[in-house]
Scaffold this active site. Structure first.
Site, PDB file in Angstrom:
ATOM      1  N   GLY A 310       0.791  -1.217   0.000  1.00 24.75           N
ATOM      2  CA  GLY A 310       0.000   0.000   0.000  1.00 24.75           C
ATOM      3  C   GLY A 310       0.825   1.269   0.000  1.00 24.75           C
ATOM      4  N   GLY A 311       2.149   1.156   0.116  1.00 25.35           N
ATOM      5  CA  GLY A 311       3.010   2.327   0.145  1.00 25.35           C
ATOM      6  C   GLY A 311       3.251   2.903  -1.237  1.00 25.35           C
ATOM      7  CB  ILE A 313       8.231   1.965  -3.451  1.00 29.24           C
ATOM      8  CG1 ILE A 313       9.071   3.251  -3.454  1.00 29.24           C
ATOM      9  CG2 ILE A 313       8.936   0.885  -4.257  1.00 29.24           C
ATOM     10  CD1 ILE A 313       9.362   3.802  -4.825  1.00 29.24           C
ATOM     11  CD  GLU A 336      -8.479  -1.620   8.376  1.00 29.47           C
ATOM     12  OE1 GLU A 336      -9.093  -2.613   7.972  1.00 29.47           O
ATOM     13  OE2 GLU A 336      -8.803  -0.969   9.384  1.00 29.47           O
ATOM     14  CE  LYS A 440      17.115   9.669   3.671  1.00 31.65           C
ATOM     15  NZ  LYS A 440      16.931   9.653   2.201  1.00 31.65           N
ATOM     16  CG  ASN A 477      15.189  11.528  -0.726  1.00 27.03           C
ATOM     17  OD1 ASN A 477      14.690  11.331   0.365  1.00 27.03           O
ATOM     18  ND2 ASN A 477      16.447  11.892  -0.881  1.00 27.03           N
ATOM     19  CG  LEU A 479      10.598  14.084  -7.033  1.00 26.27           C
ATOM     20  CD1 LEU A 479      10.720  14.493  -8.488  1.00 26.27           C
ATOM     21  CD2 LEU A 479      10.594  15.300  -6.133  1.00 26.27           C
ATOM     22  N   GLY A 480       7.132  12.740  -4.374  1.00 30.94           N
ATOM     23  CA  GLY A 480       5.707  12.507  -4.177  1.00 30.94           C
ATOM     24  C   GLY A 480       5.376  11.363  -3.255  1.00 30.94           C
ATOM     25  CB  VAL A 485      11.060  17.178   0.975  1.00 31.50           C
ATOM     26  CG1 VAL A 485      11.414  16.906  -0.474  1.00 31.50           C
ATOM     27  CG2 VAL A 485      11.268  18.633   1.297  1.00 31.50           C
TER      28      VAL A 485
END
Length: 670
Positions: A310-311, A313, A336, A440, A477, A479-480, A485
């Site tokens: 659900g993230g 990526i 969920e 990171k 990172n 975008l979006g 950020v």
């Protein structure tokens, strides 16, 4: 005024009546046309001689014959099932094909009748079947395509349309104009093209002139009364987009754009794809060439499990993997609502394929499983139920400041969760495992980065011990993504400011989500096991420049309407992200934007398992001090000063990098 209004109303009624003609009406019109074309053909053949009495009986016979043949061909070939109000070149070709077939058939029958019953058509010219066919094609074609012409005139005359300037006369721009012309009810009237290719100047594409390059935008907007500017160049760089946006702003017109090529994965350009220019467009890089065929072949008919589905990526992985037609997509996530959203989106894809009767395509099965990867027993049930072939591990805690204050959560999720997945993947004979890592994890100065570096080590150890193609992929990172950020800046701008930046010199690498996922899928087929693959992140971007561009895109002026305030570096935060780990050796892969750490699996602590067990035990006990000590022992360089000097290509660490790597270079403002 009254008579003018009545005349306009009568004209509207006439046009409306013509446009509402149905196929049954057209059939009657064709019947009349086919009844008179033999007579007209004969008159033409006789050079206008109207003395037709000697031919009357024979002409009546062939008129019935020709009419029967043409109506029979048209009816049986579905000619009267077409919607001629929106006729296209394809319909014109169809009409010509049917007319040719009808002429051939009626000519053959004409000659058969002539030779068998010589006296029946003896007086008629032998060219009559051809003349009849040509006249029939001309009249019925004119009737139908006049409806298409009236549709265009009607929409332009009586509908409110925006006059559009399309920037880019390539395939995307032409497709966009074609859809505008095909669907005038959308309310867009393309007036002109702008294109930087001088060979296209003064050309007309679909009747629309190419009036010059981008430097003529201001003049064209003024001289052609342009209402809307659309940038239709999905493959150009962010620098070009920024230049065009600046020119449009100087002309006091807000441009819109088509998405970048990574967002238009199916290659179809549609009017409803038009959107406002975003920061992603200004940072757009050259298009990344991905071997879609090989990726599809790799995933076809496999069961693919995605954690963190659900993230940001994870959900994009689901979309792109779905298009590769796996046998099943298993969505695993802890939240969920986010899992439900991506499940509904994929189910809409499924329903769309079924609705369009795509019977020859195997439609993937979409399964959902709500679980926290820290709970091994729950995960084990998922593996027993679904038996996955490929795993994409995108679940992780990623927020640096939060994880700095909640290190036990970072360890249990990023480290223990990864270990649980790897143990079960080996137990259930999963063929491929791809972990999403981060830049990171390179020389980390924070808990989040160190935990991801340890997770990389677990993947490398599992690959080395099993010989399976288990790999980790690093990138910066996106975008979006949620919590990143850009959404934060947008909320601050919407609230009237100020926009907060931690440090005036802080820089980060950025990629769009679709671009990053395409390279992750490419890495999945390039990795042989026990490797860390790294994406070429391009040029680093100053966060303060990013903030300034977002303020301008929102229609404000920096430090006049919206202020920028510097708040200082947060705990664990670096000024510059690094891409190379001391002791790692980097090589090119078959893909120019992917690099492999060829000796990654050898840079692992011999006591990794013991240290991992101790680390997880400390996390269960909320012992933050012990967690930090164990991470310092596991991850060389962890805990160094976040303000350490920035050296291009990381050479201060003695890192071996390929000459073709262009990831780090001079910082360029947006």
């Amino acid at each position: 005024m009254t008579s003018q209004w009545l005349g306009q109303k009568s004209m509207n009624a006439l046009v409306s009546s013509l446009l509402n003609l149905r196929n049954r009406h057209l059939f009657i019109c064709d019947l009349v046309i086919f009844s008179i074309t033999p007579i007209l053909g004969l008159i033409l053949r006789l050079d206008g001689n109207l003395a037709l009495e000697p031919y009357a009986s024979d002409l009546a016979a062939v008129t019935i014959l020709f009419l029967t043949v043409k109506l029979g061909v048209f009816w049986n070939c579905g000619f009267y099932r077409r919607y001629w109000r929106y006729a296209s070149v394809e319909e014109l070709s169809f009409l010509a094909m049917l007319m040719a077939a009808a002429v051939i058939i009626q000519t053959l029958i004409f000659y058969v009748v002539y030779y068998i019953y010589h006296h029946t058509v003896d007086n008629l010219p032998h060219s009559l079947p051809f003349l009849d066919g040509l006249l029939s094609c001309l009249f019925i074609g004119a009737l139908r395509f006049s409806m298409r012409a009236l549709e265009s005139v009607n929409s332009r005359t009586f509908n409110s349309e925006k006059r559009v300037l399309v920037i880019g006369a390539g395939s995307a721009g032409v497709s966009l104009v074609q859809e505008m012309q095909r669907n005038p009810q959308l309310g867009f009237h393309p007036v002109a093209f702008i294109d930087d290719n001088p060979r296209k100047f003064h050309a007309r594409i679909r009747g629309i002139p190419v009036v010059g390059d981008r430097h003529r935008i201001a003049d064209v907007v003024k001289s052609h009364n342009i209402d809307k500017v659309i940038i239709a160049m999905p493959t150009v760089s962010g620098q070009v987009i920024r230049e065009i946006v600046d020119i449009c702003k100087a002309s006091e017109i807000q441009p819109s754009t088509l998405p970048g090529i990574h967002e238009i994965l199916n290659g179809r350009v549609r009017v409803d794809s038009i959107r406002d220019v975003r920061i992603e467009d200004l940072l757009r890089r050259d298009p990344i060439e991905t071997d879609i065929v090989e990726v599809s072949r790799f995933l076809r008919d496999k069961k693919v499990l995605i954690t963190g589905a659900g993230g940001s990526i994870g959900s994009e992985l689901c979309r792109q993997i779905f298009r590769c037609r796996p046998a099943e997509i298993i969505l695993i996530g802890h939240g969920e609502n986010s899992v439900f959203n991506i499940q509904q989106e994929l189910e809409q894809f499924v329903q769309g394929l079924k609705k369009n009767c795509v019977s020859q395509i195997e439609i993937p099965c979409v399964s959902t499983f709500i679980a926290d990867i820290r709970f091994r027993d729950r995960l084990k049930y998922a593996f027993e139920q679904f038996q996955p072939d490929v795993i994409f591990h995108a679940a992780a805690h990623k927020h640096v400041p939060l994880m700095e204050l909640n290190s036990p959560e970072a360890i249990t999720n990023n480290v223990l969760g990864t270990k649980n997945l790897l143990d079960l993947a080996l137990q259930y004979d999963v063929k491929h495992f791809v972990m999403i890592s981060t830049d990171k994890a390179v020389n980390p100065t924070n808990i989040m980065g160190a935990s991801k570096r340890v997770a990389e080590m677990l993947v490398l150890q599992a690959a080395r011990e099993s010989g399976k193609p288990f790999v980790a992929v690093r990138f910066g990172n996106v975008l979006g993504s949620r919590g990143s950020v850009v959404p934060t800046f947008k909320k601050q701008i919407a609230a009237g400011g100020p926009v907060t930046v931690t440090h005036p010199d802080i820089c980060r690498y950025f990629m769009t989500i679709p671009e990053a996922v395409q390279l992750v899928l490419q890495a999945a087929i390039l990795g042989h096991g026990g490797e860390v693959l790294m994406l070429n992140m391009g040029e680093p971007v100053k966060i303060v420049d990013l903030a300034k561009e977002l303020i301008r895109l929102s229609g404000y002026e920096v430090n006049k309407d919206i202020d920028i305030v510097f708040t200082g570096l947060r705990p664990g935060e670096k000024l510059f992200e690094e891409l190379f780990v001391p002791g790692e050796e980097y090589e090119n892969t078959e893909h120019e934007n992917l690099f492999v750490v060829k000796n990654a699996s050898r840079i692992i602590s011999k006591n990794l398992n013991c240290l991992i067990n101790a680390l997880c035990q400390a996390a269960y006990q909320n012992d933050c001090h012990t967690i930090k000590l164990l991470l310092e022992e596991l991850v060389p360089g962890y805990g160094s000063n976040s303000l350490r000097s920035y050296t291009p290509l990381g050479n201060k660490w003695g890192v071996t990098v390929p000459e073709s790597f262009h990831g780090l270079g001079s910082l360029k403002p947006l």
